[in-house]
Scaffold this motif. Structure first.
Motif, PDB file in Angstrom:
ATOM      1  N   PRO A 141       0.806  -1.228   0.000  1.00  0.00           N
ATOM      2  CA  PRO A 141       0.000   0.000   0.000  1.00  0.00           C
ATOM      3  C   PRO A 141       0.836   1.274   0.000  1.00  0.00           C
ATOM      4  N   GLU A 142       2.061   1.198   0.518  1.00  0.00           N
ATOM      5  CA  GLU A 142       2.880   2.429   0.601  1.00  0.00           C
ATOM      6  C   GLU A 142       3.218   2.979  -0.778  1.00  0.00           C
ATOM      7  N   VAL A 143       3.181   2.143  -1.815  1.00  0.00           N
ATOM      8  CA  VAL A 143       3.374   2.644  -3.192  1.00  0.00           C
ATOM      9  C   VAL A 143       2.137   2.331  -4.039  1.00  0.00           C
ATOM     10  N   THR A 156     -13.188   5.596  -8.634  1.00  0.00           N
ATOM     11  CA  THR A 156     -11.884   5.010  -8.977  1.00  0.00           C
ATOM     12  C   THR A 156     -11.316   5.734 -10.194  1.00  0.00           C
ATOM     13  N   GLN A 157     -10.013   5.969 -10.117  1.00  0.00           N
ATOM     14  CA  GLN A 157      -9.322   6.665 -11.210  1.00  0.00           C
ATOM     15  C   GLN A 157      -8.660   5.617 -12.108  1.00  0.00           C
ATOM     16  N   PHE A 158      -9.012   5.627 -13.385  1.00  0.00           N
ATOM     17  CA  PHE A 158      -8.392   4.713 -14.349  1.00  0.00           C
ATOM     18  C   PHE A 158      -7.528   5.524 -15.303  1.00  0.00           C
ATOM     19  N   CYS A 195      -4.237  -0.662  -7.772  1.00  0.00           N
ATOM     20  CA  CYS A 195      -2.868  -0.849  -8.268  1.00  0.00           C
ATOM     21  C   CYS A 195      -2.431   0.333  -9.128  1.00  0.00           C
ATOM     22  N   ALA A 196      -1.289   0.909  -8.771  1.00  0.00           N
ATOM     23  CA  ALA A 196      -0.752   2.066  -9.511  1.00  0.00           C
ATOM     24  C   ALA A 196       0.133   1.642 -10.682  1.00  0.00           C
ATOM     25  N   GLY A 197       0.007   0.371 -11.115  1.00  0.00           N
ATOM     26  CA  GLY A 197       0.759  -0.073 -12.291  1.00  0.00           C
ATOM     27  C   GLY A 197       2.174  -0.478 -11.946  1.00  0.00           C
ATOM     28  N   ALA A 198       3.017  -0.464 -12.946  1.00  0.00           N
ATOM     29  CA  ALA A 198       4.398  -0.867 -12.728  1.00  0.00           C
ATOM     30  C   ALA A 198       5.078   0.108 -11.772  1.00  0.00           C
ATOM     31  N   ASP A 199       5.947  -0.433 -10.937  1.00  0.00           N
ATOM     32  CA  ASP A 199       6.751   0.392 -10.024  1.00  0.00           C
ATOM     33  C   ASP A 199       7.722   1.200 -10.885  1.00  0.00           C
ATOM     34  N   ARG A 225       2.307   9.563 -20.900  1.00  0.00           N
ATOM     35  CA  ARG A 225       2.714  10.761 -20.144  1.00  0.00           C
ATOM     36  C   ARG A 225       4.050  10.551 -19.445  1.00  0.00           C
ATOM     37  N   LEU A 226       4.463   9.291 -19.374  1.00  0.00           N
ATOM     38  CA  LEU A 226       5.757   8.969 -18.766  1.00  0.00           C
ATOM     39  C   LEU A 226       6.778   8.645 -19.853  1.00  0.00           C
ATOM     40  N   GLY A 227       6.377   8.848 -21.105  1.00  0.00           N
ATOM     41  CA  GLY A 227       7.268   8.510 -22.216  1.00  0.00           C
ATOM     42  C   GLY A 227       7.316   7.022 -22.484  1.00  0.00           C
ATOM     43  N   LEU A 228       6.295   6.300 -22.015  1.00  0.00           N
ATOM     44  CA  LEU A 228       6.253   4.839 -22.177  1.00  0.00           C
ATOM     45  C   LEU A 228       5.040   4.465 -23.039  1.00  0.00           C
ATOM     46  N   ILE A 229       4.846   3.171 -23.260  1.00  0.00           N
ATOM     47  CA  ILE A 229       3.630   2.723 -23.953  1.00  0.00           C
ATOM     48  C   ILE A 229       3.016   1.551 -23.188  1.00  0.00           C
ATOM     49  N   GLY A 256      -9.964   3.142  -5.655  1.00  0.00           N
ATOM     50  CA  GLY A 256      -8.847   4.093  -5.589  1.00  0.00           C
ATOM     51  C   GLY A 256      -8.301   4.443  -6.960  1.00  0.00           C
ATOM     52  N   ALA A 257      -7.289   3.719  -7.378  1.00  0.00           N
ATOM     53  CA  ALA A 257      -6.701   3.959  -8.700  1.00  0.00           C
ATOM     54  C   ALA A 257      -6.313   2.641  -9.346  1.00  0.00           C
ATOM     55  N   ALA A 258      -6.498   2.580 -10.642  1.00  0.00           N
ATOM     56  CA  ALA A 258      -6.037   1.441 -11.455  1.00  0.00           C
ATOM     57  C   ALA A 258      -5.401   2.078 -12.681  1.00  0.00           C
ATOM     58  N   LEU A 259      -4.093   2.213 -12.640  1.00  0.00           N
ATOM     59  CA  LEU A 259      -3.396   2.984 -13.671  1.00  0.00           C
ATOM     60  C   LEU A 259      -2.341   2.118 -14.363  1.00  0.00           C
ATOM     61  N   GLY A 260      -2.102   2.398 -15.627  1.00  0.00           N
ATOM     62  CA  GLY A 260      -1.083   1.660 -16.366  1.00  0.00           C
ATOM     63  C   GLY A 260      -1.333   0.160 -16.262  1.00  0.00           C
TER      64      GLY A 260
HETATM   65  N1  COA Z   1       5.575   3.396  -9.028  1.00  0.00           N
HETATM   66  C1  COA Z   1       6.308   3.691  -7.945  1.00  0.00           C
HETATM   67  N2  COA Z   1       5.852   4.418  -6.909  1.00  0.00           N
HETATM   68  C2  COA Z   1       4.576   4.836  -6.988  1.00  0.00           C
HETATM   69  C3  COA Z   1       3.742   4.559  -8.087  1.00  0.00           C
HETATM   70  C4  COA Z   1       4.302   3.796  -9.151  1.00  0.00           C
HETATM   71  N3  COA Z   1       3.588   3.450 -10.225  1.00  0.00           N
HETATM   72  N4  COA Z   1       2.531   5.116  -7.873  1.00  0.00           N
HETATM   73  C5  COA Z   1       2.612   5.718  -6.674  1.00  0.00           C
HETATM   74  N5  COA Z   1       3.838   5.561  -6.140  1.00  0.00           N
HETATM   75  C6  COA Z   1       4.334   6.057  -4.859  1.00  0.00           C
HETATM   76  C7  COA Z   1       4.483   7.564  -4.860  1.00  0.00           C
HETATM   77  O1  COA Z   1       5.701   7.925  -5.451  1.00  0.00           O
HETATM   78  C8  COA Z   1       4.403   7.881  -3.391  1.00  0.00           C
HETATM   79  O2  COA Z   1       5.657   7.613  -2.813  1.00  0.00           O
HETATM   80  P1  COA Z   1       6.210   8.568  -1.606  1.00  0.00           P
HETATM   81  O3  COA Z   1       5.256   8.281  -0.466  1.00  0.00           O
HETATM   82  O4  COA Z   1       7.584   8.028  -1.365  1.00  0.00           O
HETATM   83  O5  COA Z   1       6.126   9.959  -2.103  1.00  0.00           O
HETATM   84  C9  COA Z   1       3.422   6.838  -2.861  1.00  0.00           C
HETATM   85  O6  COA Z   1       3.348   5.811  -3.856  1.00  0.00           O
HETATM   86  C10 COA Z   1       2.028   7.367  -2.693  1.00  0.00           C
HETATM   87  O7  COA Z   1       1.673   8.028  -3.884  1.00  0.00           O
HETATM   88  P2  COA Z   1       0.820   9.378  -3.867  1.00  0.00           P
HETATM   89  O8  COA Z   1       0.814   9.917  -5.258  1.00  0.00           O
HETATM   90  O9  COA Z   1       1.278  10.271  -2.781  1.00  0.00           O
HETATM   91  O10 COA Z   1      -0.612   8.772  -3.447  1.00  0.00           O
HETATM   92  P3  COA Z   1      -2.076   9.195  -3.874  1.00  0.00           P
HETATM   93  O11 COA Z   1      -2.993   8.277  -3.147  1.00  0.00           O
HETATM   94  O12 COA Z   1      -2.267  10.664  -3.736  1.00  0.00           O
HETATM   95  O13 COA Z   1      -2.181   8.876  -5.440  1.00  0.00           O
HETATM   96  C11 COA Z   1      -1.941   7.492  -7.412  1.00  0.00           C
HETATM   97  C12 COA Z   1      -2.130   7.546  -5.882  1.00  0.00           C
HETATM   98  C13 COA Z   1      -1.838   6.036  -7.781  1.00  0.00           C
HETATM   99  C14 COA Z   1      -3.155   8.131  -8.093  1.00  0.00           C
HETATM  100  C15 COA Z   1      -0.674   8.272  -7.822  1.00  0.00           C
HETATM  101  O14 COA Z   1       0.418   7.846  -7.003  1.00  0.00           O
HETATM  102  C16 COA Z   1      -0.248   8.107  -9.241  1.00  0.00           C
HETATM  103  O15 COA Z   1      -0.812   8.742 -10.108  1.00  0.00           O
HETATM  104  N6  COA Z   1       0.760   7.234  -9.515  1.00  0.00           N
HETATM  105  C17 COA Z   1       1.322   7.052 -10.826  1.00  0.00           C
HETATM  106  C18 COA Z   1       0.635   5.893 -11.468  1.00  0.00           C
HETATM  107  C19 COA Z   1       1.022   5.683 -12.907  1.00  0.00           C
HETATM  108  O16 COA Z   1       1.049   6.568 -13.724  1.00  0.00           O
HETATM  109  N7  COA Z   1       1.289   4.417 -13.207  1.00  0.00           N
HETATM  110  C20 COA Z   1       1.630   3.980 -14.523  1.00  0.00           C
HETATM  111  C21 COA Z   1       2.886   3.178 -14.490  1.00  0.00           C
HETATM  112  S1  COA Z   1       3.316   2.659 -16.131  1.00  0.00           S
END
Ligand code: COA
Length: 260
Positions: free
Chosen positions: A22-24, A130-132, A62-66, A138-142, A108-112
């Motif tokens: 959950p921390e990431v 939920t945010q999708f 899940c915020a996708g790939a680390d 936007r990260l320069g990836l696909i 919450g979020a389901a991204l990437g």
């Molecule tokens: N990879 C690595 N770390 C991530 C991450 C990811 N994909 N998504 C979130 N984190 C980390 C943040 O860097 C942050 O770390 P910190 O506490 O050391 O600053 C921590 O998770 C919490 O993220 P935060 O943005 O503060 O939480 P939030 O609840 O406000 O927002 C998200 C959550 C998921 C909406 C937001 O973190 C986000 O947009 N993440 C990017 C997701 C993304 O674009 N993924 C595609 C990967 S290809």
């Protein structure tokens, strides 16, 4: 196996797999990919388990790939990059082809890759709000390895817009484009997931596995090309023990052996 990145709960025929970083926001790194794939394999081999529910601990599914893990790939060789990419692709494929149905509990979020995981599941149910997003561009990836599953759910027109903009969108839009099957108030999410699980438990386990295989084989093919296959599958399944039991139970006005 000791799990560092996941939690597993098994209750009767239902296995709940929780992404637990959950921390990431449950971003997945190599270890999570390995653990998830291994856990799914174990569950597929476990006789009593009939439905798998995938969810996320903490604020997000899940915020996708680390991204720290992905960024570090620049220091890896091409062979190593291909190996990591293949492991990721294998994970999505394991979910997609699982003969046991996979329900996603999304909040919450389901991204990437997190949105990709949703796409690979059979019955994704999400909380409103939920945010999708396929945020990769936007990260320069696909959204590469998830693309077959996402395209299968949302089709080319929506993918052209969402892959290119990388914009974020809400559960109602995700439902409109076919990425998820239901969007409910957050307080109703668990009940909605349980409802889907209950429905799945009414269906024959072999029938579910056969239906998934059927969909994979028949989707997007010409009728003429698949007709023989469908005739053969029908012949096999209706004479199978499960098919016979299901029809017998109906005619005898009782529940089939597998129904709860
Ligand atoms: N990879 C690595 N770390 C991530 C991450 C990811 N994909 N998504 C979130 N984190 C980390 C943040 O860097 C942050 O770390 P910190 O506490 O050391 O600053 C921590 O998770 C919490 O993220 P935060 O943005 O503060 O939480 P939030 O609840 O406000 O927002 C998200 C959550 C998921 C909406 C937001 O973190 C986000 O947009 N993440 C990017 C997701 C993304 O674009 N993924 C595609 C990967 S290809």
């Amino acid at each position: 196996m000791d799990l560092e990145r996941l939690q597993l709960e098994i209750e009767g025929p239902v296995a709940r797999v929780w992404l637990n970083r959950p921390e990431v926001r449950n971003a997945f790194d190599g270890l999570m990919v390995t653990e998830l794939r291994k856990t799914l394999f174990d569950l597929l081999g476990r006789d009593g388990v009939r439905v798998i529910v995938l969810g996320g601990r903490g604020a997000s599914f899940c915020a996708g790939a680390d991204l720290a893990w992905m960024k570090a790939m620049a220091g890896f060789t091409r062979e190593e990059n291909l190996g990591e990419g293949q492991a990721l692709a294998d994970l999505f494929f394991t979910v997609y082809e699982s003969p046991k149905p996979v329900v996603a509990r999304v909040h919450g979020a389901a991204l990437g890759g997190g949105a990709g995981l949703v796409a690979a599941c059979d019955v994704p149910v999400a909380a409103l709000g939920t945010q999708f997003g396929f945020t990769e561009a936007r990260l320069g990836l696909i959204p590469a390895v998830i693309s077959p599953y996402v395209l299968g759910k949302i089709g080319e027109p929506a993918a052209r817009e969402l892959f290119l903009t990388g914009e974020r969108f809400e559960a109602v839009r995700a439902m409109e484009i076919g990425l998820i099957r239901a969007a409910v108030p957050p307080e109703d999410l668990d009940a909605a997931v349980d409802g889907r699980v209950k429905e799945l438990l009414q269906a024959g386990p072999r029938a579910i596995a056969e239906a998934k295989a059927l969909i994979r084989e028949v989707a997007y093919r010409r009728v003429e090309d698949v007709q023989r296959y469908t005739v053969e599958r029908l012949a096999d399944v209706r004479t199978s023990p499960e098919g016979q039991e299901g029809m017998r139970a109906f005619l005898e006005k009782r529940k089939p052996s597998w129904a709860e």
